[in-house]
Motif scaffolding. Structure first.
Motif, PDB file in Angstrom:
ATOM      1  N   ASP A  75       1.006  -1.061   0.280  1.00 25.85           N
ATOM      2  CA  ASP A  75      -0.375   0.149   0.025  1.00 25.85           C
ATOM      3  C   ASP A  75       0.706   1.042  -0.065  1.00 25.85           C
ATOM      4  O   ASP A  75       2.082   1.321  -0.029  1.00 25.85           O
ATOM      5  CB  ASP A  75      -0.960  -0.469   1.168  1.00 25.85           C
ATOM      6  CG  ASP A  75      -0.421  -0.378   2.601  1.00 25.85           C
ATOM      7  OD1 ASP A  75       1.196   0.137   2.327  1.00 25.85           O
ATOM      8  OD2 ASP A  75      -1.015   0.113   3.123  1.00 25.85           O
ATOM      9  N   THR A  76       0.225   2.615  -0.214  1.00 30.40           N
ATOM     10  CA  THR A  76       0.743   3.392   0.213  1.00 30.40           C
ATOM     11  C   THR A  76       1.901   3.798   0.874  1.00 30.40           C
ATOM     12  O   THR A  76       3.360   4.239   1.264  1.00 30.40           O
ATOM     13  CB  THR A  76      -0.014   4.775  -0.043  1.00 30.40           C
ATOM     14  OG1 THR A  76      -0.930   4.831  -1.776  1.00 30.40           O
ATOM     15  CG2 THR A  76       0.569   5.815  -0.140  1.00 30.40           C
ATOM     16  N   MET A  77       1.030   3.210   2.013  1.00 31.43           N
ATOM     17  CA  MET A  77       1.974   3.464   3.049  1.00 31.43           C
ATOM     18  C   MET A  77       3.598   2.694   3.333  1.00 31.43           C
ATOM     19  O   MET A  77       4.914   3.419   4.063  1.00 31.43           O
ATOM     20  CB  MET A  77       1.383   3.299   4.610  1.00 31.43           C
ATOM     21  CG  MET A  77       1.736   3.406   5.653  1.00 31.43           C
ATOM     22  SD  MET A  77       2.427   4.909   6.198  1.00 31.43           S
ATOM     23  CE  MET A  77       1.565   5.795   6.807  1.00 31.43           C
ATOM     24  N   THR A  78       3.700   1.414   2.765  1.00 25.68           N
ATOM     25  CA  THR A  78       4.437   0.649   2.653  1.00 25.68           C
ATOM     26  C   THR A  78       5.699   1.679   1.504  1.00 25.68           C
ATOM     27  O   THR A  78       6.850   1.645   2.558  1.00 25.68           O
ATOM     28  CB  THR A  78       4.443  -0.579   2.849  1.00 25.68           C
ATOM     29  OG1 THR A  78       3.741  -1.804   3.306  1.00 25.68           O
ATOM     30  CG2 THR A  78       5.404  -1.707   2.249  1.00 25.68           C
ATOM     31  N   VAL A  79       5.449   1.614   1.144  1.00 27.41           N
ATOM     32  CA  VAL A  79       6.117   2.701   0.182  1.00 27.41           C
ATOM     33  C   VAL A  79       6.862   3.606   0.412  1.00 27.41           C
ATOM     34  O   VAL A  79       7.862   3.905  -0.062  1.00 27.41           O
ATOM     35  CB  VAL A  79       5.870   2.681  -1.343  1.00 27.41           C
ATOM     36  CG1 VAL A  79       6.954   3.018  -2.654  1.00 27.41           C
ATOM     37  CG2 VAL A  79       4.971   1.594  -2.592  1.00 27.41           C
ATOM     38  N   THR A  80       5.825   4.480   0.997  1.00 30.72           N
ATOM     39  CA  THR A  80       6.936   5.095   1.749  1.00 30.72           C
ATOM     40  C   THR A  80       7.802   5.300   2.486  1.00 30.72           C
ATOM     41  O   THR A  80       8.564   5.751   2.652  1.00 30.72           O
ATOM     42  CB  THR A  80       5.356   6.235   2.583  1.00 30.72           C
ATOM     43  OG1 THR A  80       4.468   7.229   1.492  1.00 30.72           O
ATOM     44  CG2 THR A  80       5.712   7.495   3.284  1.00 30.72           C
ATOM     45  N   LYS A  81       7.111   4.708   3.654  1.00 30.49           N
ATOM     46  CA  LYS A  81       8.663   3.640   4.748  1.00 30.49           C
ATOM     47  C   LYS A  81       9.801   3.901   4.082  1.00 30.49           C
ATOM     48  O   LYS A  81      10.800   3.232   4.726  1.00 30.49           O
ATOM     49  CB  LYS A  81       7.855   2.850   5.580  1.00 30.49           C
ATOM     50  CG  LYS A  81       7.015   3.303   6.118  1.00 30.49           C
ATOM     51  CD  LYS A  81       6.027   1.951   6.932  1.00 30.49           C
ATOM     52  CE  LYS A  81       5.198   2.688   7.750  1.00 30.49           C
ATOM     53  NZ  LYS A  81       4.516   1.253   8.547  1.00 30.49           N
ATOM     54  N   ILE A  82       9.212   2.816   3.084  1.00 27.10           N
ATOM     55  CA  ILE A  82      10.749   2.283   2.532  1.00 27.10           C
ATOM     56  C   ILE A  82      11.705   2.720   1.789  1.00 27.10           C
ATOM     57  O   ILE A  82      13.009   2.822   1.427  1.00 27.10           O
ATOM     58  CB  ILE A  82       9.930   0.888   1.292  1.00 27.10           C
ATOM     59  CG1 ILE A  82       9.876  -0.693   2.032  1.00 27.10           C
ATOM     60  CG2 ILE A  82      11.830   0.645   0.586  1.00 27.10           C
ATOM     61  CD1 ILE A  82       9.193  -1.783   1.433  1.00 27.10           C
ATOM     62  N   ALA A  83      11.176   3.852   1.089  1.00 21.14           N
ATOM     63  CA  ALA A  83      11.794   5.141   0.183  1.00 21.14           C
ATOM     64  C   ALA A  83      12.131   6.110   0.735  1.00 21.14           C
ATOM     65  O   ALA A  83      13.363   6.954   1.284  1.00 21.14           O
ATOM     66  CB  ALA A  83      10.464   5.447  -0.770  1.00 21.14           C
ATOM     67  N   ALA A  84      11.614   6.274   2.239  1.00 19.43           N
ATOM     68  CA  ALA A  84      11.845   7.289   3.622  1.00 19.43           C
ATOM     69  C   ALA A  84      13.387   6.686   4.214  1.00 19.43           C
ATOM     70  O   ALA A  84      14.245   7.263   4.502  1.00 19.43           O
ATOM     71  CB  ALA A  84      10.848   7.269   4.484  1.00 19.43           C
ATOM     72  N   GLY A  85      13.137   4.738   4.015  1.00 20.29           N
ATOM     73  CA  GLY A  85      13.971   4.401   4.655  1.00 20.29           C
ATOM     74  C   GLY A  85      15.597   4.200   4.142  1.00 20.29           C
ATOM     75  O   GLY A  85      16.524   4.631   4.253  1.00 20.29           O
ATOM     76  N   LEU A  86      15.479   4.003   2.408  1.00 21.57           N
ATOM     77  CA  LEU A  86      16.114   4.124   1.564  1.00 21.57           C
ATOM     78  C   LEU A  86      16.935   5.805   1.832  1.00 21.57           C
ATOM     79  O   LEU A  86      18.550   5.890   1.347  1.00 21.57           O
ATOM     80  CB  LEU A  86      15.856   4.557   0.294  1.00 21.57           C
ATOM     81  CG  LEU A  86      15.592   2.904   0.194  1.00 21.57           C
ATOM     82  CD1 LEU A  86      14.696   2.110  -1.810  1.00 21.57           C
ATOM     83  CD2 LEU A  86      17.187   2.054   0.264  1.00 21.57           C
ATOM     84  N   PHE A  87      15.760   6.654   1.474  1.00 20.64           N
ATOM     85  CA  PHE A  87      16.664   8.169   1.675  1.00 20.64           C
ATOM     86  C   PHE A  87      17.059   8.569   2.576  1.00 20.64           C
ATOM     87  O   PHE A  87      19.068   9.451   2.702  1.00 20.64           O
ATOM     88  CB  PHE A  87      15.368   9.062   1.446  1.00 20.64           C
ATOM     89  CG  PHE A  87      15.330   9.555  -0.346  1.00 20.64           C
ATOM     90  CD1 PHE A  87      16.160   9.196  -1.511  1.00 20.64           C
ATOM     91  CD2 PHE A  87      13.817   8.574  -0.448  1.00 20.64           C
ATOM     92  CE1 PHE A  87      15.359   9.043  -2.381  1.00 20.64           C
ATOM     93  CE2 PHE A  87      13.233   8.622  -1.914  1.00 20.64           C
ATOM     94  CZ  PHE A  87      14.706   8.759  -2.872  1.00 20.64           C
ATOM     95  N   GLY A  88      17.042   8.326   4.200  1.00 25.81           N
ATOM     96  CA  GLY A  88      17.436   7.909   5.324  1.00 25.81           C
ATOM     97  C   GLY A  88      18.867   7.343   5.608  1.00 25.81           C
ATOM     98  O   GLY A  88      19.930   9.060   5.246  1.00 25.81           O
ATOM     99  N   ALA A  89      18.404   6.388   4.983  1.00 29.26           N
ATOM    100  CA  ALA A  89      20.248   6.051   4.855  1.00 29.26           C
ATOM    101  C   ALA A  89      21.188   6.505   4.177  1.00 29.26           C
ATOM    102  O   ALA A  89      22.800   6.851   3.985  1.00 29.26           O
ATOM    103  CB  ALA A  89      20.192   4.054   4.562  1.00 29.26           C
ATOM    104  N   TRP A  90      20.946   7.084   2.646  1.00 28.95           N
ATOM    105  CA  TRP A  90      21.653   8.027   1.542  1.00 28.95           C
ATOM    106  C   TRP A  90      22.042   9.202   2.494  1.00 28.95           C
ATOM    107  O   TRP A  90      23.288   9.856   2.471  1.00 28.95           O
ATOM    108  CB  TRP A  90      21.091   8.200   0.780  1.00 28.95           C
ATOM    109  CG  TRP A  90      21.706   8.999  -0.882  1.00 28.95           C
ATOM    110  CD1 TRP A  90      22.422   8.189  -0.926  1.00 28.95           C
ATOM    111  CD2 TRP A  90      21.907   9.975  -0.853  1.00 28.95           C
ATOM    112  NE1 TRP A  90      23.218   9.062  -1.917  1.00 28.95           N
ATOM    113  CE2 TRP A  90      22.139  10.413  -1.832  1.00 28.95           C
ATOM    114  CE3 TRP A  90      20.256  11.175  -0.216  1.00 28.95           C
ATOM    115  CZ2 TRP A  90      22.352  11.453  -2.102  1.00 28.95           C
ATOM    116  CZ3 TRP A  90      19.912  12.570  -1.783  1.00 28.95           C
ATOM    117  CH2 TRP A  90      20.688  12.514  -2.103  1.00 28.95           C
ATOM    118  N   LEU A  91      21.371   9.933   2.612  1.00 26.23           N
ATOM    119  CA  LEU A  91      21.443  10.720   3.854  1.00 26.23           C
ATOM    120  C   LEU A  91      22.712  10.395   4.899  1.00 26.23           C
ATOM    121  O   LEU A  91      23.342  11.377   5.232  1.00 26.23           O
ATOM    122  CB  LEU A  91      20.157  12.007   4.466  1.00 26.23           C
ATOM    123  CG  LEU A  91      20.411  12.625   4.726  1.00 26.23           C
ATOM    124  CD1 LEU A  91      20.913  14.007   4.047  1.00 26.23           C
ATOM    125  CD2 LEU A  91      19.369  12.997   5.623  1.00 26.23           C
TER     126      LEU A  91
END
Length: 169
Positions: A3-19
């Motif tokens: 769902d949208t929330m799962t995709v948002t969490k995955i994207a936030a985790g990837l972008f957070g790790a990159w940051l």
């Protein structure tokens, strides 16, 4: 499935790790400047790869030795200090070098790891023998256990010899 929330969490985790990685890289670059830490510890000199040109002119070692500077030799000796000490009787990986100028080869008290290769080519550590040895140790005394490649500049060799000679005066 997603769902949208799962995709948002995955994207936030990837972008957070990159940051976090980018901030860590930035912090590391700020902390560890090569310029801020002074000169390099060891400079590794390599032979000129051009191979061409005119042959080097013959220089008189006695003239170079007469103009040698023990203070500069002490700086060049830092390359040697990893294996050799200058205190009388203080052997390390290599024999101590206090009083080496004029001393018989393979004769440092308490040092037993000599290869015997030096005794075949010289009897005494004269400035000329030291110059030839420091140019390329394996070339001067084949079979020597000294793994140092040598000092290519005659001025550096003369300065080191002058420094070693000044220690016991």
């Amino acid at each position: 499935m997603f769902d949208t929330m799962t995709v948002t969490k995955i994207a936030a985790g990837l972008f957070g790790a990159w940051l976090v990685l980018l901030l860590g890289k930035f912090a590391g670059e700020e902390l560890y400047h090569a310029e801020a830490h002074g000169e390099q510890g060891y400079v590794i000199e390599v032979a000129d790869a051009s191979g061409g040109g005119e042959p080097a002119e013959e220089v008189d070692f006695a003239e170079i030795m007469a103009a040698a500077d023990p203070a500069k030799g002490e700086k060049v000796f830092r390359k040697c200090s990893a294996c050799h000490k200058v205190e009388d009787g203080a052997n390390a990986v290599g024999p101590y070098l206090y009083g080496v100028v004029g001393r018989p080869v393979d004769s440092a008290d308490g040092y037993a790891s000599y290869s015997g290769a030096l005794e075949k080519v010289a009897e005494t550590w004269t400035p000329e023998n030291l110059n030839a040895f420091l140019t390329k140790p394996a070339g001067f005394a084949p079979g020597t256990t000294m793994g140092f490649a040598g000092l290519p500049k005659i001025e550096d060799r003369a300065n080191v010899i002058a420094y070693l000679d000044s220690l016991d005066n």
